[in-house]
Design an enzyme around this catalytic site. Structure first.
Site, short mmCIF file in Angstrom:
data_model
loop_
_atom_site.label_atom_id
_atom_site.label_comp_id
_atom_site.label_asym_id
_atom_site.label_seq_id
_atom_site.Cartn_x
_atom_site.Cartn_y
_atom_site.Cartn_z
N ASN A 61 0.83 -1.21 0.00
CA ASN A 61 0.00 0.00 0.00
C ASN A 61 0.86 1.25 0.00
OD1 ASN A 61 0.48 -1.03 2.64
ND2 ASN A 61 -1.14 0.23 3.50
N GLU A 63 0.38 5.16 0.58
CA GLU A 63 -0.55 6.17 1.09
C GLU A 63 -0.11 7.57 0.68
OE1 GLU A 63 -1.08 5.35 5.29
OE2 GLU A 63 -2.24 3.54 4.81
N CYS A 72 -4.19 0.61 -2.53
CA CYS A 72 -3.99 -0.64 -1.78
C CYS A 72 -2.91 -1.50 -2.43
CB CYS A 72 -5.28 -1.47 -1.78
SG CYS A 72 -6.64 -0.73 -0.88
N GLU A 74 -2.93 -4.67 -3.17
CA GLU A 74 -3.40 -5.61 -4.21
C GLU A 74 -3.44 -4.92 -5.56
OE1 GLU A 74 -4.71 -4.91 -1.30
OE2 GLU A 74 -5.68 -6.64 -0.38
N CYS A 111 -10.15 -5.17 0.17
CA CYS A 111 -11.30 -4.26 0.13
C CYS A 111 -12.11 -4.53 -1.15
CB CYS A 111 -10.83 -2.81 0.18
SG CYS A 111 -10.21 -2.18 -1.39
N CYS A 114 -10.46 -3.62 -4.56
CA CYS A 114 -9.42 -4.58 -4.98
C CYS A 114 -10.05 -5.88 -5.46
CB CYS A 114 -8.44 -4.84 -3.83
SG CYS A 114 -7.38 -3.42 -3.51
N1 THU Z 1 -5.21 -1.71 2.47
C1 THU Z 1 -4.61 -2.49 1.52
O1 THU Z 1 -3.56 -2.16 0.98
N2 THU Z 1 -5.20 -3.66 1.20
C2 THU Z 1 -6.30 -4.17 1.83
O2 THU Z 1 -6.73 -5.26 1.49
C3 THU Z 1 -6.97 -3.39 2.87
C4 THU Z 1 -6.46 -2.03 3.10
C5 THU Z 1 -4.53 -0.47 2.86
C6 THU Z 1 -5.18 0.79 2.45
C7 THU Z 1 -4.62 1.74 3.48
O3 THU Z 1 -3.33 2.18 3.05
C8 THU Z 1 -4.43 0.89 4.72
O4 THU Z 1 -4.43 -0.44 4.27
C9 THU Z 1 -5.50 1.08 5.77
O5 THU Z 1 -6.76 0.91 5.23
#
Ligand code: THU
Length: 158
Positions: A61, A63, A72, A74, A111, A114
């Site tokens: 991820n 941010e 994310c 994925e 999520c 994804c």
């Molecule tokens: N996140 C992912 O990268 N993948 C997931 O399956 C769930 C959430 C990340 C998004 C964000 O950067 C952090 O996790 C918190 O939600």
């Protein structure tokens, strides 16, 4: 009127029971998580795609101070693979995540956005993608992205 049951089934493995190829892919996802850029959530996610030629493409991820601009793990991995031309089919995806308490006790679950992207890639290659959701002690495995989202939207509706 009638009830319509739309079900999904995962197989739970204790991590020591996993096949070696899954264990290796989970290790790559965990390694990718360590390189995540997640200063806001401090929730570090890694995804590892096993391609049919044996290569592994990872993502984590990313941010941003403008929160919705992040992405994310994925989708970072899937878009990285797609950007290479998408000629190699994706055999499997492993996902792992940790926070200050360590790797998630529950197998981490992608999520909705994804799941939608994963499904599109599976439809595009017309071959199921093995799903490996990893937790600290156990993992959930399913044979296809459809298992994550049985009532999916795809291009057949357009
Ligand atoms: N996140 C992912 O990268 N993948 C997931 O399956 C769930 C959430 C990340 C998004 C964000 O950067 C952090 O996790 C918190 O939600």
């Amino acid at each position: 009127m009638r009830e319509v049951k739309i079900c999904t089934v995962f197989t739970e493995y204790q991590n020591h029971e996993l096949p070696a190829t899954d264990t290796n892919l989970v290790a790559r996802a965990q390694e990718a998580a360590r390189n995540a850029y997640a200063p806001y959530s401090q929730f570090y996610v890694g995804a590892a795609l096993l391609l049919d030629d044996g290569r592994v493409v990872t993502g984590n991820n990313q941010e941003n101070a403008a929160y919705p601009s992040g992405l994310c793990a994925e989708r970072v991995a899937l878009f990285a693979a797609g950007a290479q031309g998408g000629s190699q089919e994706i055999a499997a995806i492993a996902i792992a995540a940790y926070n200050a308490s360590g790797f998630t006790p529950k197998p981490v679950s992608p999520c909705g956005a994804c799941r939608q992207v994963l499904l599109e890639y599976e439809k595009r290659q017309q071959k199921p993608i093995r799903i490996i959701l990893s937790g600290a002690g156990n993992s959930y495995i399913a044979p296809s992205a459809v298992s994550l989202m049985p009532l999916y939207f795809d291009s057949s509706f357009l």
